[in-house]
Design a protein around this motif. Structure first.
Motif, short mmCIF file in Angstrom:
data_model
loop_
_atom_site.label_atom_id
_atom_site.label_comp_id
_atom_site.label_asym_id
_atom_site.label_seq_id
_atom_site.Cartn_x
_atom_site.Cartn_y
_atom_site.Cartn_z
N MET A 41 -39.80 42.59 44.71
CA MET A 41 -39.12 43.09 43.52
C MET A 41 -40.13 43.58 42.50
SD MET A 41 -36.38 41.14 41.07
CE MET A 41 -37.61 40.15 40.24
N ILE A 42 -41.21 42.80 42.30
CA ILE A 42 -42.26 43.20 41.36
C ILE A 42 -42.95 44.46 41.84
CG2 ILE A 42 -44.49 42.50 40.39
CD1 ILE A 42 -43.44 39.61 40.44
N ALA A 43 -43.20 44.55 43.15
CA ALA A 43 -43.86 45.75 43.70
C ALA A 43 -43.03 46.99 43.42
CB ALA A 43 -44.08 45.58 45.20
N GLY A 44 -41.71 46.87 43.54
CA GLY A 44 -40.84 48.01 43.25
C GLY A 44 -40.99 48.49 41.83
N VAL A 45 -41.04 47.55 40.87
CA VAL A 45 -41.21 47.93 39.47
C VAL A 45 -42.60 48.52 39.23
CG1 VAL A 45 -41.28 47.04 37.10
CG2 VAL A 45 -39.54 46.21 38.70
N ILE A 46 -43.63 47.95 39.87
CA ILE A 46 -45.00 48.44 39.71
C ILE A 46 -45.12 49.89 40.20
CG2 ILE A 46 -47.36 48.20 40.62
CD1 ILE A 46 -46.95 45.17 40.47
N LEU A 47 -44.43 50.22 41.29
CA LEU A 47 -44.53 51.57 41.84
C LEU A 47 -43.80 52.62 40.99
CD1 LEU A 47 -44.04 50.85 45.67
CD2 LEU A 47 -46.16 51.51 44.50
N GLY A 48 -42.97 52.17 40.07
CA GLY A 48 -42.22 53.08 39.23
C GLY A 48 -42.99 53.51 37.99
N SER A 50 -43.12 52.22 35.09
CA SER A 50 -43.58 51.15 34.20
C SER A 50 -45.06 50.88 34.31
CB SER A 50 -42.80 49.86 34.48
OG SER A 50 -41.43 50.03 34.22
N LEU A 51 -45.66 51.08 35.49
CA LEU A 51 -47.10 50.84 35.64
C LEU A 51 -47.79 51.98 36.37
CD1 LEU A 51 -49.36 48.86 35.06
CD2 LEU A 51 -48.97 47.82 37.30
N PHE A 52 -47.41 52.22 37.63
CA PHE A 52 -48.06 53.28 38.41
C PHE A 52 -47.89 54.64 37.71
CE2 PHE A 52 -48.19 55.50 42.83
CZ PHE A 52 -49.50 55.89 42.59
N GLY A 53 -46.68 54.92 37.27
CA GLY A 53 -46.42 56.19 36.59
C GLY A 53 -47.09 56.27 35.24
N GLN A 309 -38.12 51.52 33.39
CA GLN A 309 -39.22 51.87 32.50
C GLN A 309 -39.31 50.81 31.39
OE1 GLN A 309 -39.34 55.96 31.52
NE2 GLN A 309 -41.23 55.82 30.33
N LEU A 310 -40.16 49.82 31.62
CA LEU A 310 -40.26 48.71 30.69
C LEU A 310 -40.93 49.08 29.37
CD1 LEU A 310 -41.28 45.86 33.17
CD2 LEU A 310 -39.00 46.51 32.39
N THR A 311 -41.62 50.21 29.33
CA THR A 311 -42.31 50.63 28.11
C THR A 311 -41.34 51.02 26.99
OG1 THR A 311 -42.49 52.86 29.07
CG2 THR A 311 -44.39 51.40 29.31
N MET A 312 -40.04 51.07 27.29
CA MET A 312 -39.06 51.40 26.25
C MET A 312 -38.99 50.31 25.18
SD MET A 312 -37.80 54.37 26.78
CE MET A 312 -36.54 54.23 25.52
N VAL A 313 -39.32 49.06 25.53
CA VAL A 313 -39.32 47.97 24.54
C VAL A 313 -40.68 48.02 23.83
CG1 VAL A 313 -38.93 45.51 24.16
CG2 VAL A 313 -37.84 46.66 26.09
N SER A 314 -40.77 48.88 22.81
CA SER A 314 -42.08 49.25 22.26
C SER A 314 -42.31 48.78 20.83
CB SER A 314 -42.24 50.77 22.31
OG SER A 314 -41.16 51.41 21.65
N SER A 315 -41.43 47.93 20.26
CA SER A 315 -41.62 47.45 18.90
C SER A 315 -41.28 45.97 18.83
CB SER A 315 -40.74 48.24 17.92
OG SER A 315 -39.38 47.96 18.15
N LEU A 316 -41.76 45.30 17.77
CA LEU A 316 -41.50 43.88 17.61
C LEU A 316 -40.01 43.59 17.43
CD1 LEU A 316 -44.47 42.70 15.34
CD2 LEU A 316 -44.10 42.20 17.77
N GLY A 379 -28.06 52.65 26.26
CA GLY A 379 -29.20 53.50 26.02
C GLY A 379 -30.43 53.01 26.76
N PRO A 380 -31.50 53.82 26.80
CA PRO A 380 -32.72 53.43 27.52
C PRO A 380 -33.35 52.13 27.02
CG PRO A 380 -32.76 55.77 27.00
CD PRO A 380 -31.59 55.19 26.27
N ALA A 381 -33.28 51.87 25.70
CA ALA A 381 -33.91 50.66 25.17
C ALA A 381 -33.18 49.41 25.64
CB ALA A 381 -33.94 50.72 23.64
N LEU A 382 -31.85 49.40 25.55
CA LEU A 382 -31.08 48.24 26.02
C LEU A 382 -31.23 48.09 27.53
CD1 LEU A 382 -29.19 45.91 25.46
CD2 LEU A 382 -27.25 47.50 25.55
N PHE A 383 -31.29 49.19 28.23
CA PHE A 383 -31.53 49.17 29.68
C PHE A 383 -32.81 48.39 29.98
CE2 PHE A 383 -33.76 51.01 33.33
CZ PHE A 383 -32.82 50.88 34.34
#
Length: 435
Positions: A41-48, A50-53, A309-316, A379-383
């Motif tokens: 499961m983690i590998a799938g997210v890494i290849l997307g 969120s990290l690789f891209g 895309q975990l980078t959407m959570v970009s603020s405190l 929306g993307p952020a809640l996603f």
């Protein structure tokens, strides 16, 4: 891209996917004590993205061009559906019947409490603009409740297998509760989609179609499938012709559940549960399992990861919202399932183990979230916040389960040994075989 170019890209994708999933699974199993499935499961997210891209966008786009996503999607659905078919082959109906009251209580408690949390949180999240435009309060609450209440049915099955719980009453009861839970969540999602323009037929198909299919398969299925079992017993094996017939039935059942508006995994699981036991089920698992686990299931995790895309959570402030969602989801699901198990007669360690297992969200959550994002419900952020919740609740499942139940039960000889890399991953292995 031409068909030839898609073919070239596909083989490179599969090489990367298989290597990444096996490596990640080995790492989390060796150093973190997590099941292989968590690493996949983690590998799938890494290849997307969120990290690789994020680190190598050009290389990631070259390996995973968007034109190939439809091919990967079909393979992913085949993989997870076939896996759940094999989980169904190892399903113990006698354990389910003896635990049906407890399974239903755990499942419905694990639905009601998350919906109460959704009622409390959805107005706040709507005020922050985290739902899509045009989504009303009822639609937002129903979708959030379904997302919080979902159980990682395929991931739960892998965790149960790898923790030595396969064919134990606790494992069967938890898997039964997870099946009921997910069926209800998909029905709620169908209602939300119907209210957003899909029409009432969407909800009717999901409820009536899914219910009729499950009822007919589980009552009449074993008798109708008995000739296949007799053929396997006579020959002492599953011949290519018999394997082909079973796969045709699997494809039709997966199609029926997809057409009903639920998901192909339910078709595969129900067919597997209805199959007569004996040489037929044993040989089907032996022939299908290695390819499904090593090649097809990683496609499912990777396809889901490509849409995350975990980078959407970009603020405190957004991180704070994500923490509230995470804590509320854990308390609602785990505590409610624990309480229901206690009320229905389980001792405290067993009830805690059930609550922890039911708390895993995994990739079933990601399927619902991707639908919600695609349909404009969230929306993307809640996603991204809900994806974080899915990953954290799945990561915590195995270590917390071992802490509250597994380690002591293993010492008493009540559970099978944990699998290691030298053993084949056999779905439905009995505790005795695991030892």
């Amino acid at each position: 891209m031409s068909n030839a170019e898609i073919s070239v890209a596909f083989f490179l994708q599969m090489a990367v996917i298989i290597a990444a999933c096996r490596a990640a699974g080995w790492l989390v199993k060796t150093y973190l004590g997590q099941p292989q499935v968590v690493g996949e499961m983690i590998a799938g997210v890494i290849l997307g993205p969120s990290l690789f891209g994020l680190l190598a966008p050009d290389l990631q786009a070259m390996i995973f061009p968007k034109e190939t996503k439809s091919v990967l999607y079909v393979g992913a659905q085949l993989g997870i559906g076939l896996y759940m078919f094999m989980v169904g082959l190892g399903f113990r109906a006698d354990h389910f019947r003896s635990n049906v009251r407890s399974a239903a209580a755990v499942s419905f408690s694990g639905m009601i409490a998350p919906f109460l949390v959704a009622i409390a949180l959805s107005p706040w999240l709507m005020h922050m603009g985290l739902f899509g435009k045009g989504v009303d309060a009822m639609q937002a609450t129903l979708f959030l409740g379904a997302a919080i209440s979902i159980t990682a049915f395929p991931v739960l099955a892998r965790i149960i297998q790898e923790r030595g719980l396969a064919r134990t009453p606790l494992g069967t009861m938890t898997l039964s509760a997870g099946a009921i839970d997910d069926a209800c969540a998909w029905t709620v999602l169908a209602l939300v989609l119907a209210s957003m323009g899909g029409g009432s037929a969407v909800a009717v198909k999901a409820i009536v179609g899914g219910g009729l299919f499950a009822g007919l398969m589980l009552t009449m299925g074993p008798k109708l499938l008995a000739p296949l079992a007799r053929m396997a017993e006579r020959e002492g094996r599953v011949s290519p012709a018999l394997l082909g017939a079973v796969l045709v039935l699997f494809m039709l059942c997966a199609w029926a559940m997809d057409a009903a508006g639920l998901h192909s995994v339910f078709g595969g699981f129900i067919l597997g549960a209805a199959m007569p036991r004996g040489v037929l089920t044993r040989e089907l698992k032996r022939q299908l399992e290695p390819f499904a686990l090593v090649v097809l299931v990683p496609m499912f995790f990777t396809f889901s990861g490509l849409n995350t895309q975990l980078t959407m959570v970009s603020s405190l402030s957004l991180l704070g919202v994500a923490m509230v969602i995470l804590i509320g989801s854990i308390l609602a699901k785990a505590v409610a399932c624990w309480a229901a198990a206690r009320v229905t007669g389980h001792d405290n360690p067993t009830a805690m183990g059930i609550g922890v297992l039911m708390n895993a969200r995994g990739m079933m959550e990601l399927i619902i979230l991707n639908i919600g994002l695609q349909k404009g419900i969230i929306g993307p952020a809640l996603f991204s916040m809900l994806v974080l919740m899915a990953i954290v609740t799945t990561l915590m499942t195995s270590p917390v389960f071992e802490w509250v139940y597994g380690r002591r039960a293993r010492e008493r000889g009540e559970l099978g040994a944990l699998e290691d890399d030298s053993e084949p991953e056999t779905i439905g292995r009995t505790p005795a075989a695991a030892n």
